[in-house]
Design a protein around this motif. Structure first.
Motif, PDB file in Angstrom:
ATOM      1  N   ASN A 171     -12.621  -9.025 -12.934  1.00 28.73           N
ATOM      2  CA  ASN A 171     -12.140  -7.696 -13.280  1.00 28.73           C
ATOM      3  C   ASN A 171     -11.561  -6.966 -12.058  1.00 28.73           C
ATOM      4  OD1 ASN A 171     -12.051  -5.356 -15.242  1.00 28.73           O
ATOM      5  ND2 ASN A 171     -13.244  -4.460 -13.584  1.00 28.73           N
ATOM      6  N   HIS A 172     -10.451  -6.262 -12.290  1.00 23.33           N
ATOM      7  CA  HIS A 172      -9.761  -5.516 -11.232  1.00 23.33           C
ATOM      8  C   HIS A 172      -9.017  -4.379 -11.913  1.00 23.33           C
ATOM      9  CE1 HIS A 172      -6.768  -4.669  -8.050  1.00 23.33           C
ATOM     10  NE2 HIS A 172      -7.643  -5.231  -7.214  1.00 23.33           N
ATOM     11  N   TYR A 174      -6.065  -3.841 -11.854  1.00 24.27           N
ATOM     12  CA  TYR A 174      -4.819  -4.371 -12.386  1.00 24.27           C
ATOM     13  C   TYR A 174      -5.022  -5.647 -13.203  1.00 24.27           C
ATOM     14  CZ  TYR A 174      -2.123  -1.054  -9.628  1.00 24.27           C
ATOM     15  OH  TYR A 174      -1.586   0.104  -9.114  1.00 24.27           O
ATOM     16  N   LEU A 175      -6.261  -6.028 -13.415  1.00 19.82           N
ATOM     17  CA  LEU A 175      -6.590  -7.166 -14.267  1.00 19.82           C
ATOM     18  C   LEU A 175      -7.819  -6.788 -15.080  1.00 19.82           C
ATOM     19  CD1 LEU A 175      -6.271 -10.056 -15.246  1.00 19.82           C
ATOM     20  CD2 LEU A 175      -7.566 -10.838 -13.229  1.00 19.82           C
ATOM     21  N   ARG A 176      -7.587  -6.421 -16.324  1.00 21.44           N
ATOM     22  CA  ARG A 176      -8.663  -5.887 -17.168  1.00 21.44           C
ATOM     23  C   ARG A 176      -9.010  -6.864 -18.289  1.00 21.44           C
ATOM     24  NH1 ARG A 176      -8.926  -0.420 -17.280  1.00 21.44           N
ATOM     25  NH2 ARG A 176     -10.939  -0.815 -18.288  1.00 21.44           N
ATOM     26  N   PHE A 177     -10.229  -6.714 -18.787  1.00 29.29           N
ATOM     27  CA  PHE A 177     -10.714  -7.539 -19.890  1.00 29.29           C
ATOM     28  C   PHE A 177     -11.049  -6.631 -21.076  1.00 29.29           C
ATOM     29  CE2 PHE A 177     -11.126 -10.111 -16.234  1.00 29.29           C
ATOM     30  CZ  PHE A 177     -11.119 -11.431 -16.643  1.00 29.29           C
ATOM     31  N   GLY A 178     -10.623  -7.032 -22.259  1.00 27.29           N
ATOM     32  CA  GLY A 178     -10.858  -6.205 -23.436  1.00 27.29           C
ATOM     33  C   GLY A 178     -11.239  -7.033 -24.651  1.00 27.29           C
ATOM     34  N   LYS A 179     -11.811  -6.358 -25.647  1.00 26.18           N
ATOM     35  CA  LYS A 179     -12.178  -7.008 -26.906  1.00 26.18           C
ATOM     36  C   LYS A 179     -11.775  -6.106 -28.064  1.00 26.18           C
ATOM     37  CE  LYS A 179     -16.028  -9.382 -27.150  1.00 26.18           C
ATOM     38  NZ  LYS A 179     -17.432  -9.865 -27.079  1.00 26.18           N
ATOM     39  N   LEU A 180     -11.403  -6.747 -29.175  1.00 27.56           N
ATOM     40  CA  LEU A 180     -11.078  -6.000 -30.380  1.00 27.56           C
ATOM     41  C   LEU A 180     -11.716  -6.678 -31.578  1.00 27.56           C
ATOM     42  CD1 LEU A 180      -8.086  -4.005 -31.353  1.00 27.56           C
ATOM     43  CD2 LEU A 180      -8.639  -5.855 -32.929  1.00 27.56           C
ATOM     44  N   ASP A 181     -12.463  -5.909 -32.359  1.00 27.00           N
ATOM     45  CA  ASP A 181     -13.158  -6.397 -33.548  1.00 27.00           C
ATOM     46  C   ASP A 181     -12.154  -6.493 -34.696  1.00 27.00           C
ATOM     47  OD1 ASP A 181     -14.723  -6.853 -35.786  1.00 27.00           O
ATOM     48  OD2 ASP A 181     -16.288  -5.432 -35.209  1.00 27.00           O
ATOM     49  N   VAL A 182     -11.796  -7.717 -35.091  1.00 25.90           N
ATOM     50  CA  VAL A 182     -10.791  -7.896 -36.142  1.00 25.90           C
ATOM     51  C   VAL A 182     -11.320  -7.485 -37.510  1.00 25.90           C
ATOM     52  CG1 VAL A 182      -9.688  -9.755 -34.858  1.00 25.90           C
ATOM     53  CG2 VAL A 182     -11.431 -10.311 -36.554  1.00 25.90           C
ATOM     54  N   GLY A 183     -12.649  -7.471 -37.658  1.00 27.03           N
ATOM     55  CA  GLY A 183     -13.220  -7.030 -38.929  1.00 27.03           C
ATOM     56  C   GLY A 183     -13.020  -5.546 -39.162  1.00 27.03           C
ATOM     57  N   LYS A 184     -13.116  -4.769 -38.084  1.00 26.47           N
ATOM     58  CA  LYS A 184     -12.915  -3.322 -38.187  1.00 26.47           C
ATOM     59  C   LYS A 184     -11.440  -2.942 -38.187  1.00 26.47           C
ATOM     60  CE  LYS A 184     -17.237  -1.796 -35.981  1.00 26.47           C
ATOM     61  NZ  LYS A 184     -17.814  -1.043 -34.834  1.00 26.47           N
ATOM     62  N   ALA A 250      -3.266  -9.140  -8.701  1.00 22.83           N
ATOM     63  CA  ALA A 250      -3.796  -7.790  -8.883  1.00 22.83           C
ATOM     64  C   ALA A 250      -4.159  -7.162  -7.551  1.00 22.83           C
ATOM     65  CB  ALA A 250      -5.016  -7.835  -9.810  1.00 22.83           C
ATOM     66  N   GLU A 251      -4.740  -7.946  -6.667  1.00 17.25           N
ATOM     67  CA  GLU A 251      -5.098  -7.434  -5.342  1.00 17.25           C
ATOM     68  C   GLU A 251      -3.855  -7.074  -4.534  1.00 17.25           C
ATOM     69  OE1 GLU A 251      -7.408 -10.675  -3.945  1.00 17.25           O
ATOM     70  OE2 GLU A 251      -9.292  -9.969  -4.848  1.00 17.25           O
ATOM     71  N   GLU A 252      -2.786  -7.865  -4.693  1.00 22.80           N
ATOM     72  CA  GLU A 252      -1.529  -7.553  -4.005  1.00 22.80           C
ATOM     73  C   GLU A 252      -0.935  -6.250  -4.526  1.00 22.80           C
ATOM     74  OE1 GLU A 252      -0.019  -8.934  -1.432  1.00 22.80           O
ATOM     75  OE2 GLU A 252      -1.753 -10.265  -1.210  1.00 22.80           O
ATOM     76  N   LYS A 253      -1.005  -6.045  -5.827  1.00 20.88           N
ATOM     77  CA  LYS A 253      -0.525  -4.794  -6.415  1.00 20.88           C
ATOM     78  C   LYS A 253      -1.299  -3.608  -5.845  1.00 20.88           C
ATOM     79  CE  LYS A 253       0.985  -6.580 -10.930  1.00 20.88           C
ATOM     80  NZ  LYS A 253       0.752  -6.509 -12.394  1.00 20.88           N
TER      81      LYS A 253
END
Length: 269
Positions: A171-172, A174-184, A250-253
């Motif tokens: 995680n950074h 400029y580098l993110r992690f996400g989740k989305l519940d397809v049921g909702k 991401a670190e370079e950014k």
């Protein structure tokens, strides 16, 4: 392997399912259960039972001869499934009513005692509705690795610790992690070409967004909507999504941003 990965063994799912897998043997061998349920048979496993179990074992071995479970949870899930199928066939052969009762028992276990979900640390952002599209549009400089999942999907539940570990490692800003519940949010899932149905073979799906647009996804889906099986391990994801390179970028950014901010500050002074 970390010891805390075995903590789920204390949950109802991993206590009751093995009992359900052994139910036919227990009821068939030990009185007075066998005398009540199988009055016309002896209290022992018959050769017919052994033949049927051997046949199912051969089918399982042939069907999964190239199968390599990514985790012990995945292996346990496969054993549970085929053991329950064997139990159902054995019960139904003796008495169809017993087979139906066993099916109801399995359904109750599935609904009330699902695989325990991950509850440890992570750096994952949970999107609600159109928030995913908003995030991609508002700041295209941020790279997102997004998991489309469903709480009722066992592979998604088993993948959660792996995704959390990757988020903690890479995680950074400029580098993110996400989740989305397809049921909702099935409409959002459909927009991103992820099947959210109960028979979907696309769950979980990992999609990489760079510059606000999709650049990679796993599992792959061809033009005929055929899904290519994918093993969601840390090694595979690190390699296929080039996470190490993305972290360096991401670190370079970040360095460029800090450098530009420093220049602006010097000008203002």
């Amino acid at each position: 392997m970390k010891l805390d990965t075995f903590n789920p063994l204390l949950s109802g799912h991993y206590i009751l399912n093995p009992l359900a897998c052994l139910l036919y043997v227990v009821l068939k061998v030990f009185p007075p259960f066998c005398e009540w349920l199988f009055p016309d048979e002896e209290c022992q496993i018959s050769w017919r039972d052994v033949e049927l179990l051997s046949f199912l074992a051969i089918v399982l071995a042939v069907k999964n001869r190239k199968w390599k479970p990514a985790t012990w949870q995945e292996a346990a899930s496969m054993v549970f499934m085929f053991s329950k199928i064997a139990n159902f066939v054995l019960f139904a052969r003796s008495d169809l009513r017993l087979g139906l009762l066993y099916l109801i028992l399995c359904l109750v276990l599935f609904l009330l005692f699902p695989e325990p979900s991950y509850s440890g640390p992570d750096e994952v952002h949970f999107f609600r509705g159109p928030a995913l599209d908003d995030a991609l549009r508002e700041d295209p400089s941020v790279t997102w690795l997004v998991e489309f999942y469903a709480p009722w999907c066992p592979p998604c539940v088993r993948f959660a610790p792996t995704f959390a570990e990757l988020s903690l490692r890479y995680n950074h800003s400029y580098l993110r992690f996400g989740k989305l519940d397809v049921g909702k949010y099935p409409i959002v899932a459909e927009k991103h070409k992820v099947d959210s149905s109960a028979v979907s073979k696309q769950l979980p799906s990992l999609v990489l967004y760079e510059g606000g647009k999709e650049t990679k996804r796993r599992p792959l889906v061809d033009r005929r909507a055929v899904v290519t099986p994918y093993t969601f391990t840390e090694v595979n994801i690190e390699r296929d999504f080039n996470l190490r390179e993305l972290k360096k970028a991401a670190e370079e950014k970040q360095k460029v941003r800090e450098k530009n901010a420093k220049k602006e500050k010097n000008k203002s002074e």
